[in-house]
Design an enzyme around this catalytic site. Structure first.
Site, mmCIF file in Angstrom:
data_model
loop_
_atom_site.group_PDB
_atom_site.id
_atom_site.type_symbol
_atom_site.label_atom_id
_atom_site.label_comp_id
_atom_site.label_asym_id
_atom_site.label_seq_id
_atom_site.Cartn_x
_atom_site.Cartn_y
_atom_site.Cartn_z
ATOM 1 N N HIS A 1 15.356 44.624 -7.470
ATOM 2 C CA HIS A 1 14.686 45.851 -7.025
ATOM 3 C C HIS A 1 15.550 46.612 -6.020
ATOM 4 C CE1 HIS A 1 10.334 44.578 -8.258
ATOM 5 N NE2 HIS A 1 11.007 45.129 -9.246
ATOM 6 N N ASN B 1 8.991 36.622 -10.450
ATOM 7 C CA ASN B 1 9.859 37.574 -9.755
ATOM 8 C C ASN B 1 11.288 37.051 -9.591
ATOM 9 O OD1 ASN B 1 7.708 39.384 -9.456
ATOM 10 N ND2 ASN B 1 7.010 38.329 -7.608
ATOM 11 N N GLU C 1 14.542 39.277 -19.195
ATOM 12 C CA GLU C 1 13.220 38.743 -18.832
ATOM 13 C C GLU C 1 12.872 37.532 -19.708
ATOM 14 O OE1 GLU C 1 11.472 39.774 -16.234
ATOM 15 O OE2 GLU C 1 11.909 41.890 -15.887
ATOM 16 N N HIS D 1 15.989 48.308 -15.413
ATOM 17 C CA HIS D 1 15.299 47.234 -14.698
ATOM 18 C C HIS D 1 15.804 45.843 -15.143
ATOM 19 C CE1 HIS D 1 12.172 44.884 -12.791
ATOM 20 N NE2 HIS D 1 11.828 44.381 -13.963
ATOM 21 N N ARG E 1 2.495 32.678 -9.694
ATOM 22 C CA ARG E 1 2.908 33.891 -10.415
ATOM 23 C C ARG E 1 4.157 34.521 -9.790
ATOM 24 N NH1 ARG E 1 -0.769 38.653 -13.204
ATOM 25 N NH2 ARG E 1 1.003 39.900 -13.884
ATOM 26 N N GLU F 1 -1.339 36.670 -8.173
ATOM 27 C CA GLU F 1 -0.091 36.334 -7.481
ATOM 28 C C GLU F 1 -0.288 35.804 -6.062
ATOM 29 O OE1 GLU F 1 3.288 38.809 -8.670
ATOM 30 O OE2 GLU F 1 4.056 38.605 -6.641
ATOM 31 N N LYS G 1 4.137 33.069 -19.892
ATOM 32 C CA LYS G 1 3.511 34.031 -18.980
ATOM 33 C C LYS G 1 2.003 33.835 -18.951
ATOM 34 C CE LYS G 1 3.327 38.427 -16.935
ATOM 35 N NZ LYS G 1 3.933 39.691 -16.653
ATOM 36 N N LYS H 1 -0.776 43.625 -14.585
ATOM 37 C CA LYS H 1 -0.228 44.425 -13.477
ATOM 38 C C LYS H 1 -0.082 45.853 -13.986
ATOM 39 C CE LYS H 1 2.348 41.194 -10.627
ATOM 40 N NZ LYS H 1 3.688 40.785 -10.134
ATOM 41 N N ARG I 1 -13.989 54.452 -12.780
ATOM 42 C CA ARG I 1 -13.937 53.165 -12.055
ATOM 43 C C ARG I 1 -13.593 51.984 -12.958
ATOM 44 N NH1 ARG I 1 -18.458 55.058 -8.935
ATOM 45 N NH2 ARG I 1 -17.600 55.952 -7.028
ATOM 46 N N HIS J 1 14.165 39.363 -8.921
ATOM 47 C CA HIS J 1 13.601 40.690 -8.660
ATOM 48 C C HIS J 1 13.815 41.186 -7.231
ATOM 49 C CE1 HIS J 1 11.892 40.089 -12.597
ATOM 50 N NE2 HIS J 1 11.272 41.254 -12.567
#
Ligand code: GLY
Length: 371
Positions: free
Chosen positions: A255, A248, A188, A269, A244, A240, A230, A146, A124, A251
């Site tokens: 994506h 993206n 990036e 990517h 945040r 987010e 960042k 993330k 956990r 993106h």
């Protein structure tokens, strides 16, 4: 020893440092010791990175009397699926961990995301440390918590927010990075200038080519500047709910292009993000939000360093606007059926938009191939 620079990610009890500099890997044990609950870690890495850097890391950990057990995965994005994740968890649990054992992710974005998710879910939740070995991981994926894996339904659709205890970004390891990977990470880096720091974008226009060629001082400056940007965004909006989402930029389109090309070697990517960024600025200009000169400047710089920007890429694949739009519709940024885009009012002035009219988007997508 060269000086290291530290960037703090301020998240109350979950705050942590990002240490950037040459030879950080060789002193990783010393740096990790204060944040470990007990001197025992499991190092997760892949075959490529293990050949280059595992021995240095293990030597440093042993020097600081930290017991380390390595797990070496096969290299590649395919490792980020549920079956590989299951096998990784078996390997970790099979080593007899307890809640004070930490994981160490030594590698690029795939190893970092996968190991972070393993740390988020094992018993956990246990601690983990990121040791990113690609430019992309150093400026983006290792910072901000993330973590996750891919599903047949899409990329990173299974995951959790789980912050690392420390990030160690060794600038020297980037010297062994293939140029194409360096460029993919550079996309990036450019993102931070475009989101909110026009002066940084200007600096990149002057120094980006040297950086991609491996100039150590320029790499350090870019990694530190990117991590500061960042860290500020993550500290303001860890999960987010707002700002945040600016990270993206490029993106939503990116994506879709990755999904269309199968997340493989056709388009990395960062390369997809470069094309997506050009498209986001182009769309902003066509919607009358951004001066066309700024959109042209973005395209010029990304093309000048050698990133794909649209035409060079779309020449090699079948461009199918309907299929791309359907990929976009499955993106996890879709809310109540509405697509989310990061658009710009100019360089350094990005904002989140949920109201791009569907018809205008369709017209844009039809025309984008020829842009
Ligand atoms: N890579 C985007 C984020 O961390 O939010």
């Amino acid at each position: 020893m060269t000086a290291h620079e530290t960037v703090r990610v301020d998240l109350g009890p979950r705050s942590y440092d990002i240490v950037v500099g040459d030879d950080v890997l060789a002193v990783a044990g010393e740096m990790m010791a204060p944040v470990l609950r007990r001197p025992r870690v499991i190092v997760v890495t892949d075959t490529h990175v293990a050949d280059l850097h595992l021995e240095t890391l293990l030597r440093s950990l042993s020097h600081s009397a930290i017991e380390a057990d390595p797990i070496v995965l096969e290299a590649g994005e395919q490792t980020k699926d549920i079956s590989h994740f299951g096998r990784l968890m078996d390997a970790i649990l099979g080593r007899g961990i307890d809640r004070d054992t930490a994981l160490v992710a030594l590698g690029g974005g795939v190893v970092g995301d996968l190991t972070g998710f393993a740390a988020a879910t094992a018993l956990r939740g246990i601690d983990f440390v990121q040791v990113p070995t690609t430019l992309l991981a150093q400026v983006d994926s290792s910072v901000g918590g993330k973590t996750g894996i891919n599903s047949p339904h899409g990329k990173n659709l299974i995951g959790a927010f789980h912050q690392p205890r420390l990030v160690l970004a060794d600038s020297r390891v980037l010297r062994t990075l293939p140029r194409r990977e360096m460029l993919a990470g550079y996309a990036e880096v450019v993102k931070y200038g475009l989101i909110g720091d026009e002066a940084f974008f200007g600096w990149l226009e002057g120094h980006g080519a040297d950086l991609v060629d491996g100039d150590p001082a320029k790499i350090r400056h870019a990694v530190v500047t990117s991590c500061k940007a960042k860290a500020a965004i993550v500290a303001a909006d860890e999960r987010e709910a707002g700002v945040r989402a600016l990270l993206n930029l490029g993106h939503t389109f990116g994506h879709a292009l990755e999904a269309e090309t199968g997340y493989g070697n056709t388009l990395l990517h960062g390369e997809a993000v470069a094309i997506g960024t050009v498209m986001a600025f182009d769309l902003s200009a066509r919607l009358g939000l951004c001066p066309p000169d700024d959109a042209a400047r973005v395209l010029r710089h990304l093309a000048a360093v050698g990133l794909p920007t649209g035409t060079s890429f779309t020449d090699t694949v079948l461009w199918d606007p309907a299929r791309l739009m359907s990929h976009m519709g499955r993106d996890k940024k879709v809310k109540g059926g509405t697509l989310t885009f990061v658009l710009a009012r100019g360089i350094g002035e990005a904002f989140v938009s949920r109201d791009v009219p569907a018809e205008q988007l369709a017209v844009f997508m039809e025309g984008a191939v020829a842009s």
